[in-house]
Enzyme design. Structure first.
Site, PDB file in Angstrom:
ATOM      1  NE  ARG A 149      -3.846  -2.224   2.483  1.00  9.87           N
ATOM      2  CZ  ARG A 149      -3.999  -2.674   3.138  1.00  9.87           C
ATOM      3  NH1 ARG A 149      -3.202  -2.594   3.943  1.00  9.87           N
ATOM      4  NH2 ARG A 149      -4.659  -4.013   2.692  1.00  9.87           N
ATOM      5  CE  LYS A 173      -1.441  13.220 -15.389  1.00  9.51           C
ATOM      6  NZ  LYS A 173      -2.216  13.202 -16.404  1.00  9.51           N
ATOM      7  CD  GLU A 189       5.260  15.977 -22.938  1.00  6.32           C
ATOM      8  OE1 GLU A 189       4.470  16.941 -22.579  1.00  6.32           O
ATOM      9  OE2 GLU A 189       4.313  15.414 -23.292  1.00  6.32           O
ATOM     10  CE  LYS A 205       3.839  17.093 -14.958  1.00  5.11           C
ATOM     11  NZ  LYS A 205       3.933  16.250 -16.370  1.00  5.11           N
ATOM     12  CD  GLU A 241      -4.999  15.154 -15.129  1.00 11.58           C
ATOM     13  OE1 GLU A 241      -5.324  13.959 -14.959  1.00 11.58           O
ATOM     14  OE2 GLU A 241      -4.974  15.170 -16.628  1.00 11.58           O
ATOM     15  NE  ARG A 262      -1.221  16.445 -12.732  1.00  9.78           N
ATOM     16  CZ  ARG A 262      -0.758  15.768 -12.274  1.00  9.78           C
ATOM     17  NH1 ARG A 262      -0.503  16.006 -11.114  1.00  9.78           N
ATOM     18  NH2 ARG A 262       0.325  14.432 -12.915  1.00  9.78           N
ATOM     19  CG  ASN A 286      -4.920  16.433 -19.886  1.00  9.49           C
ATOM     20  OD1 ASN A 286      -3.314  15.757 -19.704  1.00  9.49           O
ATOM     21  ND2 ASN A 286      -5.480  16.287 -19.184  1.00  9.49           N
ATOM     22  CG  HIS A 304      -1.325  15.013 -23.587  1.00  9.21           C
ATOM     23  ND1 HIS A 304      -0.233  15.973 -23.979  1.00  9.21           N
ATOM     24  CD2 HIS A 304      -0.194  13.664 -23.220  1.00  9.21           C
ATOM     25  CE1 HIS A 304       1.015  15.783 -23.723  1.00  9.21           C
ATOM     26  NE2 HIS A 304       1.314  14.652 -23.047  1.00  9.21           N
ATOM     27  CG  HIS A 356      -2.842  10.040 -25.084  1.00 11.80           C
ATOM     28  ND1 HIS A 356      -3.046  10.410 -23.807  1.00 11.80           N
ATOM     29  CD2 HIS A 356      -1.411  10.265 -24.779  1.00 11.80           C
ATOM     30  CE1 HIS A 356      -1.864  10.090 -22.774  1.00 11.80           C
ATOM     31  NE2 HIS A 356      -1.252  10.075 -23.454  1.00 11.80           N
ATOM     32  CG  HIS A 377       4.506  10.540 -24.667  1.00 11.26           C
ATOM     33  ND1 HIS A 377       3.388  10.371 -24.698  1.00 11.26           N
ATOM     34  CD2 HIS A 377       5.205  11.476 -23.919  1.00 11.26           C
ATOM     35  CE1 HIS A 377       2.485  11.635 -24.022  1.00 11.26           C
ATOM     36  NE2 HIS A 377       3.937  12.166 -24.158  1.00 11.26           N
TER      37      HIS A 377
END
Lengths: 343, 343
Positions: B106, B128, B170, B209, B219, B223, B227, B230, B234, B249
Site C-alpha cells: 500500500r 502520475k 513537452e 509544470k 487533475e 492541471r 493535456n 495529448h 495520445h 511519445h
C-alpha cells in the site's frame, strides 16, 4: 463517519444516490456467492446487465488476476474516472473492488456495500484496499477511500454462524481499544440478543474505527493500534491457508488477540482476571487455540509488513483503551507465550 | 519544486541521501538499456547486487506483468514500506517503478532519476504513475509522488537525437502554456546551443509544470491544461504502435499540439502567424504529419480517458498562457481540421 450510512433500506438509499448517474456509468461487482443470494434483492435498480461483474468467491481470488479481469470489463465498456464501481460482498470484494477502482485510470469513484459482519465493521472502513500476492495477504494495494459505505443488517440474516463470529472478533478488538465497559458489553452478545442491540454495537464499533482512521489515514501513528491482534493473527491465518479447513480472518484475529493479550499480561500488566474472561469467551466462541509449530509461527510473523525493521513488534495493551504500538518483543518472550498456549 | 533537485553531481547527491539508509532497504530499478549505459556510473554507491532489478526496455514492458516481477523481487528480498525504490531510466521506468512503489504494501518510498529529456521535464514531475493495459496507455495507475527527483544533464549526452526532440515537445508545450516569450525562446534551441542555455530551459519548464501540478495535484482543474496536445497526441501514439516505426511519445504530442493549435486558430482565434511558425518548427524537427485514416483517428480519441463524457474535449489556446480546458468539438470540426493536415 459521514461517508458511512447505517440504514435498513439499502436499496432505496442506493437508488436515490444513483438517480442522477447515467446508467452506463454504473458498474457492480459481486462475488459469486453474494450474487447468488442477493442479486435479485437489488432488482429495483436497473443495472446494465453487461456492467455486472461477478468474481469467483474465496480469498484465493483476491488477486491481481481478478483485478485485471475487472479492469478489462471496465475498459471494454468505456468506464471513466467519473464512473462508479459498486462493490457488493464481503471483505474480499470490498478490498479487491477498492483496489481495482484505485488503479483504474489512476482512480475512479467507488462505493462499498459490505454484506458480512467482518466487512461492515472492518474491511469497508478505512480506505485500505488490496489483493494477495505471492502467498502474502494484501501485499499489493493502496489507500483509497470509497465515496460511501452502506451498512444494512439485512445482509447478516443469510450469514453462516461461523462467519458472524469471525466478524465479531473485530468488534471485540475495537472494544478492547475503547473501554472496559465496551469489552463487557461485547462479551454479552449471543444468538438471543436483539437486532437493535447488535446494530448498536456495530454502530459503536464502526465509529471507533472510523475515528481512529480519520485521525491517522495513512497509518503513521494511532491507526497502528488497529493492528492489535493482527501480527500474530495474520501469521496464523497465512499458516492455516494450507489446512483442510483454513481459519477465517476473524478467527485468526481472535487467536492473535489472545496471544497478544497474554503478551500484554506479561509485559504491560494487563489485568489477568479480564484476560481469563476473554480467553474463556474466545475459546467458547472459536474453539481451542490451533496447534502450530513455534518456529513456523515465528518465521511467518517476521515477514509481517507492519514491522518497521527486521524484528517483531506488537500493539500491546495496558488496559482496555490504553495501548502501546511498536512494542518490540524478543524471540524468547514470544516463544514463552506461545508455549503457554500449546501446553 | 523542493522535491526536484537540479544537479551536475547526481551520484554524490544520491550517495549523501542514502548515507543513513540501511543497504538492505535500497532497491534500484533500471531498464535494460539504461542499465547497460549507466550502471557503472553509479558504482560509487554500494547497492546489494540482488536488489538491482532490471526490466526489459520498451513501452510494451510498461505492464502489469513487469510490475508483478518487481513486486516479486521486493517481496522475496523483504522490502518494507520504509524501503526505498530508486527508479533510474526514462518515463517507462519512472511510470512503472512509481506504480510498483505505489502499490507495494500500500505504498513504499521511491525516488526518480530520469535519464531522458522527456522523463526529466514530464514523466517524473507530477506524481502520475502507471502501466499500459489491454493496449491502452496508462490505463492502470495511481497518483503517487516520489520523495525526490534528481535532474542531471549528464544523462542527455548519450541520448539519441530523436529521443532528445521527443522530450523537447513537452518543453514546447509548457512554453505554450506560459508566455509568447517562452515559446520564441524554446524555438531558438538547436544542436549548437550551450548546455547552460538548455539547462535553463529545462529548469523553467519543470518549474512551470511543477507549479501547475502543485496547484491541482489530482487533475480536477488547472492541471488539465497539461493535456494540451495529448487528446490528439495520445490517439496518434496508440495508432502508431502498430507501425513498423512507431512514434515516440513526444513526437505524437508535437503532432497533437499542432492539431489542437489549428483547432485553436479556428475556434479560439489563436494567432495564425504564430501558428505558422510553430508548424514550420514542428515539421522541421519531427517531419510531416503522419497519414492516418480520419475515422480511426476519431474513434481512438473517443476512447481517451481525459474526456468526462462520450464526447471529445480538448484544451485549446487563445494565445500562449491563455487556455480553456474541456472545450467540446464536434465531429465535423475535428474532421475539417484533420483534412487540413491530410490534404
Amino acid at each position: 463517519m459521514d461517508r458511512i450510512l447505517f440504514t435498513n433500506r439499502v436499496v432505496d438509499e442506493l437508488a436515490s444516490m444513483l438517480a442522477h448517474l447515467p446508467k452506463e456509468d454504473m458498474f457492480v461487482l459481486f462475488d459469486s456467492n453474494t450474487y447468488a443470494y442477493w442479486y435479485s434483492f437489488f432488482e429495483k435498480i436497473d443495472f446494465i446487465k453487461e456492467h455486472v461483474i461477478v468474481c469467483e468467491e474465496g480469498e484465493k481470488n483476491k488477486s491481481i488476476e481478478s483485478a485485471a479481469k475487472i479492469w478489462s470489463v471496465l475498459s471494454r465498456k468505456g468506464a471513466r474516472r467519473n464512473s462508479l464501481l459498486i462493490n457488493i460482498g464481503g471483505g474480499m470484494i470490498t478490498d479487491l473492488g477498492g483496489f481495482a477502482a484505485a488503479c483504474f485510470k489512476r482512480g475512479m469513484r467507488y462505493i462499498n456495500i459490505p454484506t458480512t459482519l467482518l466487512a461492515q465493521v472492518d474491511a469497508s472502513v478505512g480506505g485500505k484496499t488490496g489483493v494477495n500476492f505471492d502467498g502474502l495477504k494484501n501485499e499489493i494495494g493502496h489507500f483509497y477511500f470509497p465515496e460511501k459505505t452502506f451498512i444494512d443488517p439485512v445482509f447478516l440474516k443469510t450469514l453462516p454462524e461461523r462467519q458472524f463470529w469471525s466478524g465479531y472478533a473485530e468488534i471485540l478488538k475495537h472494544a478492547l481499544l475503547s473501554t472496559a465497559d465496551d469489552v463487557y458489553a461485547t462479551m454479552e452478545i449471543n444468538s438471543l440478543s436483539s437486532k437493535d442491540k447488535l446494530m448498536d454495537i456495530i454502530r459503536r464499533s464502526v465509529k471507533l474505527k472510523s475515528d481512529i482512521v480519520t485521525s491517522d489515514p495513512f497509518e503513521k501513528g494511532a491507526r497502528k493500534s488497529l493492528n492489535f491482534g493482527h501480527t500474530a493473527g495474520h501469521a496464523m491465518e497465512s499458516i492455516a491457508q494450507e489446512w483442510k479447513c483454513p481459519l477465517y480472518h476473524g478467527e485468526a484475529v481472535a487467536y492473535g488477540m489472545l496471544f497478544e493479550l497474554y503478551l500484554s499480561v506479561q509485559k504491560k500488566g494487563f489485568e489477568l482476571t479480564l484476560y481469563k474472561l476473554l480467553e474463556e469467551f474466545i475459546f467458547t466462541r472459536y474453539g481451542p487455540m490451533p496447534r502450530v509449530e513455534p518456529e513456523i509461527f515465528y518465521r511467518q510473523m517476521l515477514h509481517d509488513k507492519k514491522n518497521g525493521k527486521a524484528e517483531i513488534n506488537f500493539t500491546l495493551l495496558r488496559r482496555p483503551g490504553e495501548y502501546e504500538t511498536d512494542v518490540y518483543c524478543t524471540r524468547k518472550e514470544i516463544m514463552e507465550v506461545w508455549s503457554y498456549f500449546q501446553s
